[in-house]
Design a protein around this motif. Structure first.
Motif, PDB file in Angstrom:
ATOM      1  N   ILE A   1     -18.977  79.166  33.536  1.00 29.38           N
ATOM      2  CA  ILE A   1     -18.960  79.868  32.208  1.00 29.38           C
ATOM      3  C   ILE A   1     -19.642  79.171  30.852  1.00 29.38           C
ATOM      4  O   ILE A   1     -20.284  79.654  30.201  1.00 29.38           O
ATOM      5  CB  ILE A   1     -17.354  80.120  32.010  1.00 29.38           C
ATOM      6  N   MET A   2     -19.247  77.823  30.944  1.00 29.99           N
ATOM      7  CA  MET A   2     -19.670  77.105  30.004  1.00 29.99           C
ATOM      8  C   MET A   2     -21.207  76.905  29.905  1.00 29.99           C
ATOM      9  O   MET A   2     -21.773  76.886  28.777  1.00 29.99           O
ATOM     10  CB  MET A   2     -19.200  75.579  29.819  1.00 29.99           C
TER      11      MET A   2
ATOM     12  N   ARG B   1     -11.622  79.915  27.044  1.00 32.17           N
ATOM     13  CA  ARG B   1     -10.168  80.462  27.043  1.00 32.17           C
ATOM     14  C   ARG B   1     -10.157  81.668  26.977  1.00 32.17           C
ATOM     15  O   ARG B   1      -9.202  82.419  27.947  1.00 32.17           O
ATOM     16  CB  ARG B   1      -9.318  79.769  26.068  1.00 32.17           C
ATOM     17  N   GLU B   2     -10.696  82.529  26.032  1.00 33.69           N
ATOM     18  CA  GLU B   2     -10.559  83.935  25.849  1.00 33.69           C
ATOM     19  C   GLU B   2     -11.111  84.517  27.155  1.00 33.69           C
ATOM     20  O   GLU B   2     -10.733  85.577  27.687  1.00 33.69           O
ATOM     21  CB  GLU B   2     -11.544  84.551  24.818  1.00 33.69           C
ATOM     22  N   LEU B   3     -12.574  84.002  27.604  1.00 30.22           N
ATOM     23  CA  LEU B   3     -12.950  84.761  29.045  1.00 30.22           C
ATOM     24  C   LEU B   3     -12.104  84.579  30.264  1.00 30.22           C
ATOM     25  O   LEU B   3     -12.204  85.503  31.118  1.00 30.22           O
ATOM     26  CB  LEU B   3     -14.387  84.357  28.954  1.00 30.22           C
ATOM     27  N   ILE B   4     -11.631  83.374  30.254  1.00 33.40           N
ATOM     28  CA  ILE B   4     -10.843  83.011  31.446  1.00 33.40           C
ATOM     29  C   ILE B   4      -9.406  84.130  31.498  1.00 33.40           C
ATOM     30  O   ILE B   4      -9.432  84.573  32.529  1.00 33.40           O
ATOM     31  CB  ILE B   4     -10.153  81.723  31.237  1.00 33.40           C
TER      32      ILE B   4
ATOM     33  N   PHE C   1     -11.126  87.912  31.953  1.00 38.27           N
ATOM     34  CA  PHE C   1     -11.583  88.072  33.449  1.00 38.27           C
ATOM     35  C   PHE C   1     -10.722  87.603  34.601  1.00 38.27           C
ATOM     36  O   PHE C   1     -11.065  87.540  35.720  1.00 38.27           O
ATOM     37  CB  PHE C   1     -12.990  87.374  33.766  1.00 38.27           C
ATOM     38  N   GLN C   2      -9.284  87.414  34.111  1.00 37.21           N
ATOM     39  CA  GLN C   2      -8.386  87.143  35.119  1.00 37.21           C
ATOM     40  C   GLN C   2      -8.703  85.939  35.896  1.00 37.21           C
ATOM     41  O   GLN C   2      -8.561  85.848  37.203  1.00 37.21           O
ATOM     42  CB  GLN C   2      -7.670  88.232  35.990  1.00 37.21           C
ATOM     43  N   LEU C   3      -9.046  84.766  35.232  1.00 37.38           N
ATOM     44  CA  LEU C   3      -9.521  83.699  36.092  1.00 37.38           C
ATOM     45  C   LEU C   3      -8.648  82.553  35.978  1.00 37.38           C
ATOM     46  O   LEU C   3      -8.812  81.153  36.325  1.00 37.38           O
ATOM     47  CB  LEU C   3     -11.010  83.042  35.879  1.00 37.38           C
ATOM     48  N   ASN C   4      -7.451  82.677  35.352  1.00 39.01           N
ATOM     49  CA  ASN C   4      -6.445  81.805  35.093  1.00 39.01           C
ATOM     50  C   ASN C   4      -6.044  81.146  36.492  1.00 39.01           C
ATOM     51  O   ASN C   4      -5.872  81.606  37.416  1.00 39.01           O
ATOM     52  CB  ASN C   4      -4.995  82.114  34.765  1.00 39.01           C
ATOM     53  N   GLY C   5      -6.102  79.817  36.436  1.00 37.35           N
ATOM     54  CA  GLY C   5      -5.874  78.908  37.593  1.00 37.35           C
ATOM     55  C   GLY C   5      -6.960  78.654  38.351  1.00 37.35           C
ATOM     56  O   GLY C   5      -6.988  77.655  39.529  1.00 37.35           O
ATOM     57  N   LEU C   6      -8.194  79.178  38.349  1.00 38.91           N
ATOM     58  CA  LEU C   6      -9.338  78.867  38.972  1.00 38.91           C
ATOM     59  C   LEU C   6     -10.159  77.961  38.343  1.00 38.91           C
ATOM     60  O   LEU C   6     -11.368  77.864  38.666  1.00 38.91           O
ATOM     61  CB  LEU C   6      -9.798  80.133  39.159  1.00 38.91           C
ATOM     62  N   GLU C   7      -9.866  77.632  37.124  1.00 37.27           N
ATOM     63  CA  GLU C   7     -10.903  76.829  36.268  1.00 37.27           C
ATOM     64  C   GLU C   7     -11.584  75.702  36.804  1.00 37.27           C
ATOM     65  O   GLU C   7     -12.781  75.655  36.510  1.00 37.27           O
ATOM     66  CB  GLU C   7     -10.265  76.253  35.015  1.00 37.27           C
ATOM     67  N   ASN C   8     -10.849  75.033  37.630  1.00 39.48           N
ATOM     68  CA  ASN C   8     -11.533  73.785  38.370  1.00 39.48           C
ATOM     69  C   ASN C   8     -11.978  73.994  39.777  1.00 39.48           C
ATOM     70  O   ASN C   8     -12.466  73.024  40.505  1.00 39.48           O
ATOM     71  CB  ASN C   8     -10.548  72.751  38.209  1.00 39.48           C
ATOM     72  N   ARG C   9     -11.950  75.323  40.244  1.00 38.53           N
ATOM     73  CA  ARG C   9     -12.668  75.600  41.620  1.00 38.53           C
ATOM     74  C   ARG C   9     -13.840  75.635  41.672  1.00 38.53           C
ATOM     75  O   ARG C   9     -14.669  76.013  40.484  1.00 38.53           O
ATOM     76  CB  ARG C   9     -11.778  76.896  42.074  1.00 38.53           C
TER      77      ARG C   9
END
Lengths: 221, 231
Positions: free
Chosen positions: B96-97, B113-116, B119-127
């Protein structure tokens, strides 16, 4: 036991591998964009050192770099630098002989690259330089590392072209491979066998590394 | 307003695309290999048409006569690839970055943070992408596109790599995204049901030639009638 040949071989191989890393990757990357005919011709030229006898490569290099030859005399007259018979002269020989290995593995790796990734990067505003170093190279990492290691291994063992352009001067241009020949020629079997064993050990380790890297391209977890 | 009038010679036919797209989402509808994806690639600047004009509002993206050909980096066209084309060596956050490298660091992190969240991507940031499901991959790809603040949204068969169940769950979701986006949106699809649920207008395309734009429901009725006649 004088370890100078080992030290010299390692530094020649390391410098040549770094050299060939950049040139091989650049050649592999840019040749893919050329028109077909030119691509075919350049591909043959770039791969030729792989199949030519190293003595032919050495001879051709001497034709260019020898003290009385065009490039060699130019350096000698202008900067008083003699391009042959130095420890670093071997770098020319080794780089040319080893170049096709890096070039061909890098090309193979680049061909497997998913171009959509580069296109996606461009539509996202990423520069072509960023895409190359941060997306394309990491994607092709395994193939490229294997190419570097293979080049390094072949560089360690180069004899023919090296002996022609750098010769054998103990403590100056001697490498492991030229030392083995010299020791055998002078009947010093005891020392020769030591160098042979060292050589086999290094080569085996390097090949082990190559095999580990060439394992079926597993995806990272 | 996105105006497209381009020609490009391809192996099997010559692509002739001509249409105009306003805020009503437009579908390019046709069989596979009809030149739909190629049209999107020309709009985004990945491929270069032989001649023609592509204009986005008051910006000329491509004009063969005036020798204008903006690189993809400068077109601000968001392109959702069929297989999403996520960068496999980067995490979800990294992907995303990548879409907003020009923003200052603070703004970037805030937007991430807004996009996460959006798009309901919480918890997947480091996958990494290869550990994500098809639906998750699509959401990451969309978040990455919106990170780059596009003015146009191009969706290339967005559901083709998802199974049918998931597809029907995702269609309303995508419809909301298109509505919230508000810019010009073009959907490429060979599935009329998909098109009916997402786009009010349709431009059928056969062998590389786009037809006049037509209301999706009218086209659907024509299509059904043709089908009835065949029976």
């Amino acid at each position: 036991m004088d370890l100078y040949p080992l030290f010299n071989s390692l530094r020649i191989a390391a410098i040549s591998a770094i050299f060939v890393f950049f040139i091989g990757i650049a050649a592999a990357y840019y040749i893919a964009k050329l028109p077909r005919v030119l691509k075919g011709i350049l591909d043959v030229i770039f791969t030729l050192p792989l199949v030519l006898p190293p003595t032919v490569v050495g001879y051709l290099l001497l034709l260019a770099l020898g003290p009385k030859r065009p490039i060699g005399s130019f350096f000698l007259e202008n900067w008083d630098i003699r391009l042959t018979m130095q420890w670093w002269s071997a770098i020319f020989a080794v780089s040319v002989v080893v170049f096709p290995l890096m070039y061909r593995t890098a090309r193979g790796a680049f061909e497997r690259f998913d171009e959509n990734l580069a296109d996606a990067g461009r539509t996202l505003g990423l520069s072509n330089t960023y895409i190359f170093w941060r997306i394309r190279l990491p994607y092709c990492k395994q193939g490229i590392i294997a190419g570097v290691v293979l080049s390094f291994a072949r560089a360690l063992g180069e004899y023919g072209a090296t002996s022609m352009i750098a010769g054998y001067t103990p403590g100056k241009t001697a490498t492991v491979s030229t030392a083995v020949y010299q020791l055998w020629r002078t009947g010093n079997d005891e020392l020769a066998i030591k160098w042979v064993l060292i050589n086999i050990a290094i080569s085996a380790v390097v090949l082990l590394v190559v095999n580990l890297l060439e394992k079926p391209q597993r995806r990272r977890p | 307003m996105l105006y497209v009038e381009i020609e490009k010679r391809l192996d099997r036919f010559t692509l002739k695309a001509k249409f105009q797209c306003d805020h009503n989402p437009l579908a390019l509808f046709g069989a596979s290999g009809a030149g739909k994806s190629m049209t999107l690639k020309c709009i985004s600047g990945i491929e270069k048409p032989d001649r023609g004009v592509i204009q986005l509002n008051d910006r000329v993206l491509f004009d063969s006569e005036k020798h204008i050909d903006l690189p993809p980096q400068k077109r601000r066209v968001g392109y959702l690839f069929q297989e999403y084309a996520l960068f496999p060596n980067m995490t979800v956050s990294g992907n995303i970055m990548a879409g907003m490298r020009k923003l200052p660091k603070k703004e970037r992190e805030q937007k991430l943070r807004e996009l996460i969240g959006q798009f309901q991507l919480n918890g997947l940031e480091n996958r990494r992408p290869d550990s994500l499901s098809g639906g998750e991959k699509q959401r990451v790809a969309l978040a990455r596109i919106f990170a780059s603040s596009p003015e146009v949204l191009l969706l290339d068969e967005p559901f083709s790599s998802l199974d049918t169940m998931l597809k029907y769950q995702l269609i309303p979701y995508i419809r909301n995204i298109i509505r919230d986006f508000g810019g010009e949106t073009i959907l490429v699809s060979h599935d009329i049901d998909e098109v009916r649920q997402l786009c009010g207008e349709i431009s059928p395309i056969t062998d590389g030639v786009t037809q006049e734009i037509i209301d999706t429901e009218i086209y659907y009725q024509q299509l059904t009638k043709q089908y009835e006649d065949l029976k």
